[in-house]
Every structure is written in structure tokens, then in C-alpha cells.
Design a protein around this motif. Structure first.
Motif, PDB file in Angstrom:
ATOM      1  N   ILE A 186      31.770  99.857  59.823  1.00  0.00           N
ATOM      2  CA  ILE A 186      32.100  98.636  60.543  1.00  0.00           C
ATOM      3  C   ILE A 186      30.823  97.927  60.963  1.00  0.00           C
ATOM      4  O   ILE A 186      29.924  98.543  61.549  1.00  0.00           O
ATOM      5  N   GLU A 187      30.729  96.639  60.619  1.00  0.00           N
ATOM      6  CA  GLU A 187      29.611  95.826  61.066  1.00  0.00           C
ATOM      7  C   GLU A 187      30.219  94.788  62.005  1.00  0.00           C
ATOM      8  O   GLU A 187      31.145  94.085  61.619  1.00  0.00           O
ATOM      9  N   TYR A 188      29.716  94.705  63.228  1.00  0.00           N
ATOM     10  CA  TYR A 188      30.401  93.839  64.190  1.00  0.00           C
ATOM     11  C   TYR A 188      30.013  92.380  64.018  1.00  0.00           C
ATOM     12  O   TYR A 188      28.888  92.054  63.635  1.00  0.00           O
ATOM     13  N   LEU A 189      30.958  91.517  64.301  1.00  0.00           N
ATOM     14  CA  LEU A 189      30.757  90.073  64.175  1.00  0.00           C
ATOM     15  C   LEU A 189      30.446  89.516  65.559  1.00  0.00           C
ATOM     16  O   LEU A 189      31.313  89.516  66.440  1.00  0.00           O
ATOM     17  N   PRO A 190      29.214  89.077  65.788  1.00  0.00           N
ATOM     18  CA  PRO A 190      28.889  88.571  67.117  1.00  0.00           C
ATOM     19  C   PRO A 190      29.442  87.159  67.319  1.00  0.00           C
ATOM     20  O   PRO A 190      29.756  86.463  66.358  1.00  0.00           O
ATOM     21  N   GLY A 191      29.557  86.729  68.556  1.00  0.00           N
ATOM     22  CA  GLY A 191      30.021  85.370  68.833  1.00  0.00           C
ATOM     23  C   GLY A 191      31.064  85.331  69.936  1.00  0.00           C
ATOM     24  O   GLY A 191      31.313  86.328  70.627  1.00  0.00           O
ATOM     25  N   ARG A 192      31.668  84.164  70.096  1.00  0.00           N
ATOM     26  CA  ARG A 192      32.628  83.943  71.170  1.00  0.00           C
ATOM     27  C   ARG A 192      34.041  84.296  70.691  1.00  0.00           C
ATOM     28  O   ARG A 192      34.503  83.773  69.678  1.00  0.00           O
ATOM     29  N   TYR A 193      34.710  85.153  71.402  1.00  0.00           N
ATOM     30  CA  TYR A 193      36.083  85.537  71.075  1.00  0.00           C
ATOM     31  C   TYR A 193      37.024  84.950  72.116  1.00  0.00           C
ATOM     32  O   TYR A 193      36.632  84.712  73.258  1.00  0.00           O
ATOM     33  N   ASN A 194      38.242  84.750  71.692  1.00  0.00           N
ATOM     34  CA  ASN A 194      39.255  84.256  72.625  1.00  0.00           C
ATOM     35  C   ASN A 194      40.527  85.063  72.447  1.00  0.00           C
ATOM     36  O   ASN A 194      41.190  85.001  71.417  1.00  0.00           O
ATOM     37  N   LEU A 195      40.837  85.866  73.456  1.00  0.00           N
ATOM     38  CA  LEU A 195      42.073  86.643  73.403  1.00  0.00           C
ATOM     39  C   LEU A 195      43.107  85.920  74.255  1.00  0.00           C
ATOM     40  O   LEU A 195      42.904  85.723  75.445  1.00  0.00           O
TER      41      LEU A 195
ATOM     42  N   GLY B 218      45.935 100.915  51.560  1.00  0.00           N
ATOM     43  CA  GLY B 218      46.673 102.110  51.141  1.00  0.00           C
ATOM     44  C   GLY B 218      46.820 103.069  52.311  1.00  0.00           C
ATOM     45  O   GLY B 218      46.549 102.713  53.453  1.00  0.00           O
ATOM     46  N   THR B 219      47.197 104.305  52.011  1.00  0.00           N
ATOM     47  CA  THR B 219      47.379 105.293  53.081  1.00  0.00           C
ATOM     48  C   THR B 219      46.069 105.585  53.803  1.00  0.00           C
ATOM     49  O   THR B 219      46.044 105.719  55.030  1.00  0.00           O
ATOM     50  N   ALA B 220      44.978 105.670  53.035  1.00  0.00           N
ATOM     51  CA  ALA B 220      43.689 105.982  53.641  1.00  0.00           C
ATOM     52  C   ALA B 220      43.294 104.888  54.627  1.00  0.00           C
ATOM     53  O   ALA B 220      42.853 105.171  55.744  1.00  0.00           O
ATOM     54  N   GLU B 221      43.520 103.636  54.219  1.00  0.00           N
ATOM     55  CA  GLU B 221      43.140 102.522  55.085  1.00  0.00           C
ATOM     56  C   GLU B 221      44.017 102.490  56.337  1.00  0.00           C
ATOM     57  O   GLU B 221      43.529 102.220  57.435  1.00  0.00           O
ATOM     58  N   ILE B 222      45.293 102.797  56.154  1.00  0.00           N
ATOM     59  CA  ILE B 222      46.190 102.830  57.317  1.00  0.00           C
ATOM     60  C   ILE B 222      45.684 103.861  58.331  1.00  0.00           C
ATOM     61  O   ILE B 222      45.652 103.614  59.537  1.00  0.00           O
ATOM     62  N   SER B 223      45.245 105.008  57.825  1.00  0.00           N
ATOM     63  CA  SER B 223      44.816 106.042  58.767  1.00  0.00           C
ATOM     64  C   SER B 223      43.520 105.624  59.471  1.00  0.00           C
ATOM     65  O   SER B 223      43.305 105.975  60.636  1.00  0.00           O
ATOM     66  N   VAL B 224      42.671 104.849  58.773  1.00  0.00           N
ATOM     67  CA  VAL B 224      41.485 104.310  59.458  1.00  0.00           C
ATOM     68  C   VAL B 224      41.921 103.338  60.548  1.00  0.00           C
ATOM     69  O   VAL B 224      41.418 103.364  61.671  1.00  0.00           O
ATOM     70  N   LEU B 225      42.902 102.498  60.194  1.00  0.00           N
ATOM     71  CA  LEU B 225      43.351 101.479  61.151  1.00  0.00           C
ATOM     72  C   LEU B 225      43.983 102.096  62.395  1.00  0.00           C
ATOM     73  O   LEU B 225      43.803 101.598  63.505  1.00  0.00           O
ATOM     74  N   THR B 226      44.727 103.210  62.226  1.00  0.00           N
ATOM     75  CA  THR B 226      45.351 103.812  63.405  1.00  0.00           C
ATOM     76  C   THR B 226      44.304 104.463  64.299  1.00  0.00           C
ATOM     77  O   THR B 226      44.568 104.769  65.453  1.00  0.00           O
ATOM     78  N   LYS B 227      43.107 104.702  63.753  1.00  0.00           N
ATOM     79  CA  LYS B 227      42.041 105.257  64.607  1.00  0.00           C
ATOM     80  C   LYS B 227      41.178 104.144  65.186  1.00  0.00           C
ATOM     81  O   LYS B 227      40.959 104.072  66.379  1.00  0.00           O
ATOM     82  N   SER B 228      40.679 103.276  64.296  1.00  0.00           N
ATOM     83  CA  SER B 228      39.714 102.288  64.789  1.00  0.00           C
ATOM     84  C   SER B 228      40.178 100.853  64.536  1.00  0.00           C
ATOM     85  O   SER B 228      39.369  99.975  64.273  1.00  0.00           O
ATOM     86  N   GLY B 229      41.470 100.639  64.632  1.00  0.00           N
ATOM     87  CA  GLY B 229      41.999  99.297  64.421  1.00  0.00           C
ATOM     88  C   GLY B 229      41.448  98.283  65.411  1.00  0.00           C
ATOM     89  O   GLY B 229      41.184  97.129  65.070  1.00  0.00           O
ATOM     90  N   PHE B 230      41.230  98.736  66.661  1.00  0.00           N
ATOM     91  CA  PHE B 230      40.726  97.834  67.687  1.00  0.00           C
ATOM     92  C   PHE B 230      39.320  97.352  67.340  1.00  0.00           C
ATOM     93  O   PHE B 230      38.988  96.184  67.500  1.00  0.00           O
ATOM     94  N   ASP B 231      38.482  98.272  66.832  1.00  0.00           N
ATOM     95  CA  ASP B 231      37.114  97.898  66.451  1.00  0.00           C
ATOM     96  C   ASP B 231      37.127  96.916  65.285  1.00  0.00           C
ATOM     97  O   ASP B 231      36.296  96.002  65.220  1.00  0.00           O
ATOM     98  N   ILE B 232      38.068  97.110  64.372  1.00  0.00           N
ATOM     99  CA  ILE B 232      38.110  96.252  63.184  1.00  0.00           C
ATOM    100  C   ILE B 232      38.440  94.803  63.562  1.00  0.00           C
ATOM    101  O   ILE B 232      38.019  93.869  62.880  1.00  0.00           O
ATOM    102  N   LEU B 233      39.106  94.627  64.689  1.00  0.00           N
ATOM    103  CA  LEU B 233      39.363  93.265  65.166  1.00  0.00           C
ATOM    104  C   LEU B 233      38.065  92.487  65.379  1.00  0.00           C
ATOM    105  O   LEU B 233      38.034  91.270  65.313  1.00  0.00           O
ATOM    106  N   PHE B 234      36.986  93.235  65.666  1.00  0.00           N
ATOM    107  CA  PHE B 234      35.714  92.586  65.974  1.00  0.00           C
ATOM    108  C   PHE B 234      34.710  92.759  64.847  1.00  0.00           C
ATOM    109  O   PHE B 234      33.523  92.589  65.037  1.00  0.00           O
ATOM    110  N   ALA B 235      35.194  93.124  63.652  1.00  0.00           N
ATOM    111  CA  ALA B 235      34.283  93.449  62.559  1.00  0.00           C
ATOM    112  C   ALA B 235      34.107  92.277  61.616  1.00  0.00           C
ATOM    113  O   ALA B 235      34.994  91.437  61.470  1.00  0.00           O
ATOM    114  N   LYS B 236      32.927  92.252  60.990  1.00  0.00           N
ATOM    115  CA  LYS B 236      32.717  91.306  59.887  1.00  0.00           C
ATOM    116  C   LYS B 236      33.588  91.755  58.726  1.00  0.00           C
ATOM    117  O   LYS B 236      33.690  92.948  58.448  1.00  0.00           O
ATOM    118  N   LEU B 237      34.194  90.790  58.044  1.00  0.00           N
ATOM    119  CA  LEU B 237      35.092  91.174  56.959  1.00  0.00           C
ATOM    120  C   LEU B 237      34.290  91.430  55.689  1.00  0.00           C
ATOM    121  O   LEU B 237      34.374  90.679  54.710  1.00  0.00           O
TER     122      LEU B 237
END
Lengths: 501, 392
Positions: A243-252, A216-235
Motif C-alpha cells: 500500500i502506498e498512501y495518497l496524501p492530500g485533503r480527504y472528506n468523509l 478474487g478470493t485473495a484480494e477479498i481476504s486482503v480487503l477484510t484485513k486492511s480495507g480501511f487502509d486501502i481507502l487512503f491508498a494510491k490506486l
């Protein structure tokens, strides 16, 4: 007549012996020697800053481009053990510790050239705070780009459209350069790309929705602030609150897909920006605060010593002359000193520097102008007593002039007290400069601790908890102050034995 | 503060005027003295202003005249001579309109009168309270600063007296050592920096207190409105009022007290230690007067005049630091006005705040001089002739 130079020599001999005694007693004082040791270390830092520090950093302090690859507002690494450590990949060093760059090139059946760069890195506790990429590119036909992130949990997040299905995303959308023809360097901060509202809508939202999140709108506003962190978060179900971070090997993977078979793409630099920096952290532009702290020693010592030295000397002589003169002259001189003494300095300085352009030398001058009466009032009362002493009377009897009596007979007796006063009034001058700089009224051409604290205050450091940015410069101010107070107090105790008891 | 321990007895702030007779004379001389200081400072502020205004307006006039010259340059109906005359007239008019003509001394005098009567017109915005008038905003800020500052001074004075007296009883004892160390620190750390640290610990980390105290008076008026509307009983009202005060005022208050109390207690200790060797103390002890009574009855009483002097000087010294501390905590006082005046380039407001700050401390000095006169028996009985500063 012949006796005069002799007697003056004896005066100096007395003074020399007095000072030697003072030095001997000072060496026995624990506080005094502690202070002196710190002072020597501080002086060493100030003098040898070009060797132990990084003068280049100070020269580029206001050149924000110089600092762009550093983590911003990052705590010192000794205090942030779980933070990601910065990794820099250059053309010559494609696999530094902590990351690896895999480059591949191939032609598609429809004649497009694909240059793919895969950046592999491991997140142990916290992910990088940003990824800065810089490529040297050259193409003469339409070029599209693909960015995707493969996570340790097997999820693949598309950060652009897929160029192999449909139109894809053009180079222009990411790097802002012409899609059909360009030759030169392009660069982008992935974090600011990801959190752009348009990209949040196009890429992050579909990804999260496919994982069953309601956006929703609230989630969008979270994403525009910390969207980059959410890329590395546990779902987790609580993703948008904590945000709880997901450890491991990433490939960008960043791939250029160009219709130009002769196109070339090269990595110039990729920076995985960490979450901690150096020994003293960094400020909001990523500047190395350690350099600021070390460099500040010089100006603190210059301001403190110059202001206190000048005001003590001027005040000392003024007071002795006033006390020696006596009568109406004394009355008038004392009154003038008292008037200046009772002016609150800081408000006046604030007003003045709000109107004229602040300069460190004017500041030191004004600190002297308002600072001398304290010493003058003390030395005056000392001179009142000393001028009645028999040795002064004796000197007067042999015909010593006023100048001689003041400077060779009375002033040398008071000199040791002036040493104590010089030391004790240094912190006041240092704090005054820091206070003005804290209000944004410092000399704009000079980096001082007060200025660093001013920037911390402007960046709301207390509200955001950037403790290193506040704590360390203040500790330096306090350290300089303490050093001189310790020295001054030791001298004071030697000269006033009654305080020891 | 520590410097004062070296100089305390020779400063004799009030004593230097005690040449002739009694309390009244002394107080009149003192008050006149302080008023003179106030006038001098107002004059300095006014001079700074007049010069600043003159420069700013001079720049504006030159710009306007250049524009005007360019405008009439294209007019073909005018001869060169006529153009020159027109430009000159234009410039004279502007100078008259901006008030650039006239005697600078007269201008400084006018500015001084305006400052002294607080007749300063409006600020561009409402920074504090509910009125545009500079006078209202500054007076409101003054009240709030006085609340914070007076409370802090009272607490510091008593706590410092207590610590200092007990430290003096056992020199080199544990309390004395701790006191020496804290005196060193309190002389060398900026109050506002400690304030930032307090915020980091108690507001950011622990979340016990607010970051900004700006809302305190709004909360208080809401409370009293709720009480008047009968929404709560008197006891609840009283308790929540006390709670609100503590909640918003605790951090700034504690910060100011922590920084000033160490140095002040150290001065008390030094003065008391000096007194302890005097004959009347030995006599009292020999007579068998209990130690507590010796300490509070004899020594403290005899030390009170120089102690009051030190309080006055301490006030003067800490006022500036305390004001910057206000900006850190967002306490709606003079410090906050300083900050907004600086960031919004409200020069007139800034000058007024400076003037009122100076006024605040001159008033404090006058009041404490009264107390001094009451405490010192030599002043009280009119036998004030013989105070000579003791130099060591």
C-alpha cells in the motif's frame, strides 16, 4: 558492671565512625554516586507518581472502554514522524488542528430531513488508523444513512448505498439500533465497519472493480484485513501487495436522511485515531504504556528492596549465630542453609504460583525464604574469624553474654558487607518477579513491567515488530537492576580494596 | 553473579565437607548430599500436589453430594433418616473413588515414588514428540534443553575465562572497563527479555533467523530421511545439517551466552587478580616464566577450584532464566513444556517438568563436583584437612 554500657557505647561509636568512613569513600566513587543519583530519581518517580504520572490511567488500566479512543499498538510519536496524529472533535470544538467538521441540515423536496456531517482532514504521509464516530440521535420515523469518502484524486467511495436512489442503507446496518425509532447515543468504528465481509463485498469491491482491479478470493481476504487502509491508498497496480498512501485533503461525509422532520442529529465525538501515541507508545488496547512504565517503578522498588533487605538481615544474623556457636550447631545450621541455597528457586515458584493464587506479598515472602542462605554462608565464615579477635575475647572476659557478643560485637563489624549484599541482591528479586509475571503468574491486581512484557509476548510483539512494547519495560527492569548493582559494586570495591588494583 | 565475587572464597561449596580423606569419600558425601537435596525438593513438589489435588477433588465431591441431595429430596418414598444415610453413603463412596480417604503422608510418599520413577501416565495432548506419555514428552524436552544449555555453558565458560584473564592482566584497562560495564548489565537484565530484543532485531528487522525454533528437529529428521533415500551426497547432507543447527540454535544460544558471559568473566577477573599477588606467581615471574604461561599455567591452575564452584552456582542461577528464554524462542525444551503446561493447566506435567529441571541441575552439580575433586590437588592427594574459608 558499670563498664558494660560504656563499652557498648564505644562499640556503637566505632560502628558510627566506620559507617561515616564508608559514606565518605562512597561519595568519592563515581559508579556509586551514579547509582545513587538514579536511585534518588527512581524513588522520586515512585513517590510522586500521583503528581507526575496519571493515577487515573492506572485505576482504569483494566477498564478497556477508558482507552478506546487511543491508537492501538501504536509506536511512540518521537519514533514515528510520518504517523497521523490523533485528532479529537467534540461538540464544542469542531475544528481542532488537523481537521474540520462542517455541519449542514436541509429538507428534501419529498419531505425528508438531511443532517450531513463532513469531516475534512489532511493526510500528509500516513492516514489515520481508524475513525471513531459517536452521535447523539433522536428520530421517530424511518432513518437511513449515507457514508462516503471523497479522496484527493477526485474519487468518491460510497461506503453505504445511496439513500436518494432506491432503499439505501438503514441506520441499523451501521449502528445496530432500530431504524424507525431511536433516542440516544450511537457509535461506530469506521474501520471495523468497512472491513466487515458484507461491506467489503457491497462497497469496496465495486469501487475497486470500477477502477479496473480484478477482485478474487485473495484480494477479498486482503480487503477484510486492511480495507480501511486501502481507502487512503494510491490506486497503483501493486495495491494488494504494497500500500502506498495518497496524501492530500480527504472528506468523509456522514449524512442521516430521516423521514421524521423533527429528528435531531448531533456529533458527540469524532476521533481520527492516529498512528502513534505519547512517549512510550500504546498496547493492543490503546493503553498508555508510559503510565505503566512510571507506575512500575514503585512495585519494582518495593519488591526488590523488601526481598533483599529481609533476606540479607535474616541471612546475616543466621550466619553470625551459626559461626559464633560453632561445633555441631554450626554444622547443622550450615547444612540447612546449603540445602536451601541449592534449590533452584524459579521452577519451584512457577509450580507454586500455577496452583495457588499469585500474590505479591507471598512472592516477596518466598523470595526471602529461598534467598537468605547466600548471605548466611558469607557471614558465618566472617563470624568464625571475628569471634577469635582479641576485642571479642576481651569482651567475653569481662563477662559479656552470647547475645551481647553476637549483636554488639560481631554483627556491627559485618554490617557494611550486608549493605553491599542488600544492593547486589535487589536485581535478582526484581528479575524473579518479572519472570513470573512474564509467564502470566504475577499478582493479577498489580501492574508490573513483567506483566506488560507478558501482554507483549501474548500479542506476538516480536513477530509483529512492536519494539516499543518490548524494549521500554525491559529497559526499566535493567535500569533498576543496574542502579543497585552500581551502588553495590561501589560498596564492594571500598570494602575489598584488593579488587581495585 | 557479582555477589559471588564477594563471597566466592568463603562459599567453598565442596570444601566444607573435606574434613577427612580423599576423593572417594568426598564424592560419596557430595553425591549423598545432592541426592538428599533432590529428595527434599521432590517431597516439596509432592506435598504441593497432594494438597492441590485434595482441594480440587474436595470441591468436586461437595458439588456432587449437593446434586445428589437435591435429587433424592424429591423422592417421597424415603424418610428423612434414610435420606441422610443415603447421602452419607454416597459421599463416602465418592471419597473412596477419588482417593480422598487415607493417610496424607502415604499419599505424599506415593506421589514421590511416581515422580522419581516418572510413572505419571498421560498428558491430555501431545505437546512435543509423538507420545501422550508425560514421561516421553518430558525426557524429549530434557534432551533438547540439555543440548542448548550444555553448548551455551561450554561457550560461556571458555569465552569468559579468556576475557576475564586478559582483563585481569591490565586492571583499569580498556577491556577491564568494558568488562565491568557488561558485568553490571548482565546481572540486571532478564535473559528472556534480551531474547525478545534479539528476535526483534535478527528475526523481524533483518530476517536472518527464524522466530520459532520448534521445527529444528523436524527439519533434521527430514534431512536424514532425504539422505537415506539417496537424494543428496554425504557432504551436502553434512553441510545442510550444520546449517540447520546454526539457523535454529544461533539466537537462543547467543542470548544465553551474552547474558551469562559478562558476570562470569568478571568473577574470573576478580579471582585471578587476587591470585596474582600471591608468592608463587611472583616466583614464577622472577624465574622468567613467560607471562602467558604464568597466566594460563600458574594462575589459572591455582584458581580452578573456586572457578568450578562459581560455574556450578552460575548454572543453578541461570537455569531458571534460560528456561524462560526457551519459551521466547520456542526451543522445544523444558521451557516450552513449562509454557504449554501452564497455559493448558496440565498440573501433573508442570510438576514433572519442575522435578526434571531440578534433577538436571543436581546432576550438573554432581558432575562438576567430580571435576572439582580432580582439579583441587588437596582433594586429589587426600590432604584435604586444612581448607578453611578465607573471609575478608
Amino acid at each position: 558492671m558499670a563498664s558494660r554500657p560504656k563499652s557498648s557505647r564505644r562499640r556503637f561509636e566505632d560502628l558510627r565512625r566506620g559507617l561515616a568512613n564508608l559514606a565518605r569513600e562512597f561519595r568519592r566513587s563515581k559508579t556509586g554516586m551514579t547509582g545513587l543519583t538514579i536511585l534518588i530519581i527512581l524513588t522520586f518517580i515512585a513517590v510522586f507518581f500521583p503528581i507526575i504520572g496519571d493515577p487515573e490511567a492506572i485505576d482504569n488500566w483494566t477498564n478497556l472502554e477508558y482507552w478506546q479512543d487511543n491508537p492501538k499498538k501504536a509506536p511512540p510519536c518521537w519514533a514515528a514522524s510520518d504517523a497521523f496524529r490523533t485528532v479529537i472533535i467534540t461538540r464544542n470544538n469542531t475544528s481542532p488542528t488537523g481537521a474540520e467538521l462542517v455541519t449542514r441540515e436541509w429538507m428534501t423536496p419529498d419531505g425528508r430531513k438531511v443532517s450531513s456531517f463532513s469531516l475534512l482532514f489532511t493526510v500528509e504521509k500516513k492516514p489515520p488508523t481508524n475513525i471513531n464516530v459517536e452521535f447523539r440521535v433522536s428520530y421517530k420515523k424511518t432513518t437511513r444513512i449515507l457514508i462516503l469518502l471523497e479522496r484527493p484524486d477526485g474519487q468518491v467511495v460510497y461506503l453505504t448505498k445511496n439513500p436518494f436512489e432506491g432503499r439505501g442503507t438503514s441506520v441499523k446496518d451501521v449502528f445496530g439500533v432500530a431504524t424507525t425509532k431511536f433516542n440516544g447515543t450511537v457509535s461506530k468504528q469506521i474501520s471495523s465497519y468497512v472491513t466487515k465481509p458484507k461491506n467489503v463485498e457491497n462497497f469496496l469491491r465495486p469501487w475497486l472493480e470500477s477502477n479496473g482491479y480484478k477482485i478474487g478470493t485473495a484480494e477479498i481476504s486482503v480487503l477484510t484485513k486492511s480495507g480501511f487502509d486501502i481507502l487512503f491508498a494510491k490506486l497503483t497496480p501493486n495495491l494488494f501487495n504494497q500500500i502506498e498512501y495518497l496524501p492530500g485533503r480527504y472528506n468523509l461525509t456522514i449524512a442521516f436522511v430521516s423521514k421524521d422532520p423533527d429528528s435531531s442529529f448531533e456529533v458527540k465525538k469524532i476521533v481520527l485515531v492516529g498512528g502513534c501515541f505519547g512517549l512510550a507508545g500504546s498496547d493492543k488496547y490503546g493503553r498508555d504504556l508510559l503510565q505503566g512504565l512510571l507506575y512500575g517503578v514503585k512495585w519494582a522498588l518495593i519488591i526488590g528492596l523488601l526481598a533483599s533487605l529481609a533476606s540479607t538481615l535474616i541471612g546475616g544474623v543466621y550466619g553470625v549465630v551459626s559461626g559464633y556457636a560453632g561445633g555441631v550447631v554450626d554444622e547443622v545450621m550450615l547444612r540447612i542453609a546449603q540445602v536451601i541455597y541449592s534449590i533452584p528457586v524459579l521452577p519451584i515458584l512457577i509450580l507454586l504460583f500455577a496452583i495457588i493464587k499469585p500474590s505479591i506479598w507471598i512472592l516477596i515472602g518466598l523470595l526471602v525464604v529461598f534467598g537468605w542462605p547466600g548471605m548466611a554462608i558469607v557471614t558465618r565464615s566472617m563470624a568464625l574469624q571475628l569471634k577469635e579477635e582479641t576485642y571479642v575475647e576481651a569482651a567475653r572476659a569481662i563477662g559479656a553474654g552470647h547475645f551481647r557478643l553476637v549483636f554488639l560485637y560481631i554483627l556491627p563489624q559485618i554490617l557494611p558487607y550486608m549493605f553491599a549484599s542488600i544492593a547486589l541482591s535487589v536485581p535478582g528479586a526484581v528479575i524473579a518477579e518479572a519472570s513470573l509475571s512474564f509467564l502470566g503468574l504475577g499478582d493479577p491486581t498489580i501492574l508490573t513491567w513483567g506483566k506488560i512484557l507478558n501482554e507483549a509476548q501474548n500479542a506476538a510483539a516480536t513477530i509483529n515488530g512492536y519494539w516499543w512494547w518490548v524494549l521500554l519495560p525491559g529497559i526499566m527492569i535493567t535500569l533498576v537492576g543496574t542502579t543497585f548493582i552500581l551502588i553495590g559494586q561501589a560498596l564492594d570495591t571500598i570494602l575489598n580494596p584488593r579488587l581495585k588494583r | 553473579m557479582i555477589l559471588k565475587s564477594l563471597v566466592y572464597s568463603s562459599l567453598d561449596w565442596a570444601a566444607c565437607d573435606v574434613k577427612m580423606s580423599g576423593v572417594a569419600r568426598l564424592l560419596i558425601v557430595q553425591t549423598i548430599n545432592n541426592l538428599a537435596i533432590l529428595l527434599i525438593i521432590v517431597a516439596i513438589i509432592s506435598v504441593i500436589f497432594v494438597i492441590y489435588n485434595q482441594q480440587a477433588l474436595e470441591g468436586a465431591v461437595i458439588e456432587a453430594v449437593q446434586n445428589y441431595a437435591r435429587m433424592i429430596e424429591r423422592n417421597p418414598n424415603l424418610t428423612e433418616e434414610e435420606k441422610k444415610v443415603l447421602i452419607e453413603q454416597f459421599e463416602q463412596n465418592l471419597r473412596y473413588k477419588f482417593g480422598l480417604l487415607g493417610n496424607p503422608v502415604q499419599k505424599v510418599y506415593n506421589m514421590m515414588i511416581r515422580l522419581l520413577t516418572l510413572d505419571l501416565g498421560n498428558a491430555r495432548q501431545i505437546y512435543i514428540g509423538a507420545s501422550y506419555a508425560i514421561k516421553d514428552q518430558v525426557l524429549l524436552a530434557l534432551r533438547n534443553t540439555a543440548i542448548l544449555f550444555t553448548t551455551a555453558t561450554i561457550i560461556t565458560t571458555f569465552v569468559g575465562l579468556f576475557i576475564g584473564l586478559y582483563a585481569a592482566r591490565r586492571p583499569q584497562g580498556l577491556l577491564d572497563r568494558v568488562l565491568s560495564i557488561s558485568a553490571v548489565f548482565s546481572a540486571s537484565l532478564p535473559t528472556w527479555w534480551l531474547g525478545m530484543l534479539m528476535l526483534l532485531i535478527f528475526a523481524f528487522k533483518l530476517g536472518w533467523f527464524p522466530f520459532q525454533s520448534k521445527d529444528i528437529f523436524i527439519r533434521l529428521s527430514e534431512l536424514s530421511a532425504a539422505y537415506q533415500a539417496g537424494e543428496m551426497g554425504y557432504l551436502t547432507y553434512l553441510l545442510s545439517k550444520v546449517y540447520t543447527w546454526i539457523y535454529y540454535m544461533f539466537l537462543p544460544l547467543v542470548t544465553v551466552v551474552i547474558v551469562s558471559v559478562g558476570g562470569w568473566a568478571y568473577v574470573v577477573r576478580n579471582i585471578v587478580i587476587n591470585r596474582m599477588t600471591e608468592d608463587f606467581v611472583m616466583v614464577a615471574r622472577a624465574k622468567g616464566v613467560p607471562e602467558r604461561k604464568v597466566l594460563f599455567g600458574h594462575i589459572l591452575r591455582a584458581s580452578s577450584p573456586p572457578l568450578v564452584t562459581i560455574i556450578v552456582l552460575g548454572l543453578v542461577n541461570s537455569l531458571g532464566g534460560a528456561i524462560i528464554t526457551e519459551t521466547v524462542f520456542g526451543w522445544p525444551g523444558m521451557g516450552l513444556l513449562y509454557w504449554v503446561a501452564l497455559t493448558n493447566s496440565e498440573t501433573l506435567l508442570l510438576g514433572t517438568v519442575t522435578y526434571v529441571t531440578v534433577l538436571l541441575f543436581v546432576v550438573a552439580v554432581v558432575i562438576l563436583n567430580f571435576i572439582y575433586a580432580l582439579l583441587d590437588p588437596r582433594v586429589r592427594t587426600g590432604h584435604a584437612g586444612g581448607i578453611s574459608p578465607v573471609a575478608r
